[in-house]
Design a protein around this motif. Structure first.
Motif, PDB file in Angstrom:
ATOM      1  N   ASP A 140       0.826  -1.217   0.000  1.00  0.00           N
ATOM      2  CA  ASP A 140       0.000   0.000   0.000  1.00  0.00           C
ATOM      3  C   ASP A 140       0.858   1.264   0.000  1.00  0.00           C
ATOM      4  O   ASP A 140       0.425   2.309  -0.475  1.00  0.00           O
ATOM      5  CB  ASP A 140      -0.943   0.007   1.207  1.00  0.00           C
ATOM      6  N   THR A 141       2.075   1.185   0.545  1.00  0.00           N
ATOM      7  CA  THR A 141       2.960   2.349   0.535  1.00  0.00           C
ATOM      8  C   THR A 141       3.388   2.665  -0.900  1.00  0.00           C
ATOM      9  O   THR A 141       3.449   3.835  -1.296  1.00  0.00           O
ATOM     10  CB  THR A 141       4.189   2.123   1.436  1.00  0.00           C
ATOM     11  N   SER A 142       3.663   1.631  -1.698  1.00  0.00           N
ATOM     12  CA  SER A 142       4.002   1.838  -3.116  1.00  0.00           C
ATOM     13  C   SER A 142       2.818   2.459  -3.852  1.00  0.00           C
ATOM     14  O   SER A 142       2.984   3.387  -4.649  1.00  0.00           O
ATOM     15  CB  SER A 142       4.363   0.512  -3.787  1.00  0.00           C
ATOM     16  N   LYS A 143       1.625   1.947  -3.577  1.00  0.00           N
ATOM     17  CA  LYS A 143       0.415   2.518  -4.181  1.00  0.00           C
ATOM     18  C   LYS A 143       0.294   3.997  -3.836  1.00  0.00           C
ATOM     19  O   LYS A 143      -0.040   4.831  -4.678  1.00  0.00           O
ATOM     20  CB  LYS A 143      -0.831   1.791  -3.665  1.00  0.00           C
ATOM     21  N   THR A 156       4.293   7.912   6.022  1.00  0.00           N
ATOM     22  CA  THR A 156       3.972   6.577   6.505  1.00  0.00           C
ATOM     23  C   THR A 156       4.140   6.568   8.027  1.00  0.00           C
ATOM     24  O   THR A 156       5.122   7.087   8.550  1.00  0.00           O
ATOM     25  CB  THR A 156       4.844   5.513   5.789  1.00  0.00           C
ATOM     26  N   TYR A 157       3.132   6.044   8.724  1.00  0.00           N
ATOM     27  CA  TYR A 157       3.179   6.135  10.189  1.00  0.00           C
ATOM     28  C   TYR A 157       2.716   4.856  10.873  1.00  0.00           C
ATOM     29  O   TYR A 157       2.346   4.850  12.034  1.00  0.00           O
ATOM     30  CB  TYR A 157       2.368   7.343  10.689  1.00  0.00           C
ATOM     31  N   GLY A 158       2.756   3.739  10.149  1.00  0.00           N
ATOM     32  CA  GLY A 158       2.361   2.479  10.772  1.00  0.00           C
ATOM     33  C   GLY A 158       2.434   1.342   9.775  1.00  0.00           C
ATOM     34  O   GLY A 158       2.683   1.558   8.591  1.00  0.00           O
ATOM     35  N   VAL A 159       2.217   0.136  10.259  1.00  0.00           N
ATOM     36  CA  VAL A 159       2.216  -1.043   9.386  1.00  0.00           C
ATOM     37  C   VAL A 159       1.004  -1.895   9.765  1.00  0.00           C
ATOM     38  O   VAL A 159       1.118  -3.042  10.176  1.00  0.00           O
ATOM     39  CB  VAL A 159       3.523  -1.863   9.525  1.00  0.00           C
TER      40      VAL A 159
END
Length: 240
Positions: A140-143, A156-159
């Protein structure tokens, strides 16, 4: 001072009736705030504020994608976006929460369970968005990065993909880890985009910075511009 009503910001140890914390981790509660609101305010609103304004540099007429828009940080982020003129909010959440999100100011709620949220964003805004708040991690970070406009910012602040729902099995965790977004400084040059990482838990030494953010939040609360939403309140013996 003795008898002051305060909010407490600490990493752990707050699920008890009596706590002992450094004074630097306490903040006076504003007039009219309930203890429930005080408990819900600090982590969610400090996180949302610093992501949107310190990293995101949110300005009028920009667009923001908020994942888990009905959650604690999501709710705070929506309210904070509404303090800036003409910000367009995209928010992912399950369909049952869409009406509430629309009422709170999300122009485009997207059901991430039944549709590709990136495609939905592109349909409405072909160039993408100015800021993406990413608590998900993994692919989802790549998206998120690909959804940014030029000069856009991904924070980004979590997984959450490692922790939530049916995904909590070792294979899924390994897959999420494997798909974690990675980019070099040189690649960033060609993209004209920013990638930021935020974790409030590692801000222990930044007392002055946090205090200045809390002062701004208290001011916004006193003006009626932000207000934590309390879902429900439980007695200690039912918490587990």
């Amino acid at each position: 001072q003795v008898g002051d009503k305060v909010m407490v910001l600490a990493r752990s140890g707050l699920w008890q009736e009596v706590v002992n914390v450094p004074a630097s981790q306490t903040f006076p509660m504003p007039e009219g705030m309930s203890f429930e609101e005080a408990a819900a305010l600090l982590v969610n609103y400090i996180t949302a504020y610093m992501i949107l304004f310190d990293f995101g540099n949110l300005r009028p007429n920009q667009s923001v994608l908020i994942h888990m828009a009905a959650g604690g940080v999501g709710t705070a982020a929506i309210q904070l976006c509404k303090t800036v003129e003409n910000v367009t909010i995209f928010g992912t959440a399950s369909a049952s929460k869409h009406d509430v999100l629309k009422e709170s100011g999300v122009a485009h709620p997207i059901d991430y369970r039944t549709m590709d949220y990136a495609e939905e964003v592109r349909k409405i805004s072909p160039k993408g968005v100015d800021i993406v708040l990413d608590p998900l991690g993994g692919s989802d970070t790549s998206k998120a990065f690909n959804l940014l406009k030029p000069m856009g910012k991904l924070i980004t602040y979590g997984v959450a993909n490692l922790l939530t729902g049916q995904r909590r099995n070792l294979m899924a965790m390994a897959k999420t880890w494997w798909n974690q977004f990675s980019i070099t400084a040189l690649q960033l040059l060609h993209q004209n985009k920013a990638v930021c990482g935020y974790h409030l838990g590692y801000m222990d030494e930044e007392a002055e910075l946090i205090r200045s953010v809390v002062a701004k939040l208290v001011n916004l609360y006193s003006q009626g511009k932000i207000k934590p939403k309390i879902d429900s309140v439980w007695p200690f013996d039912q918490v587990s």
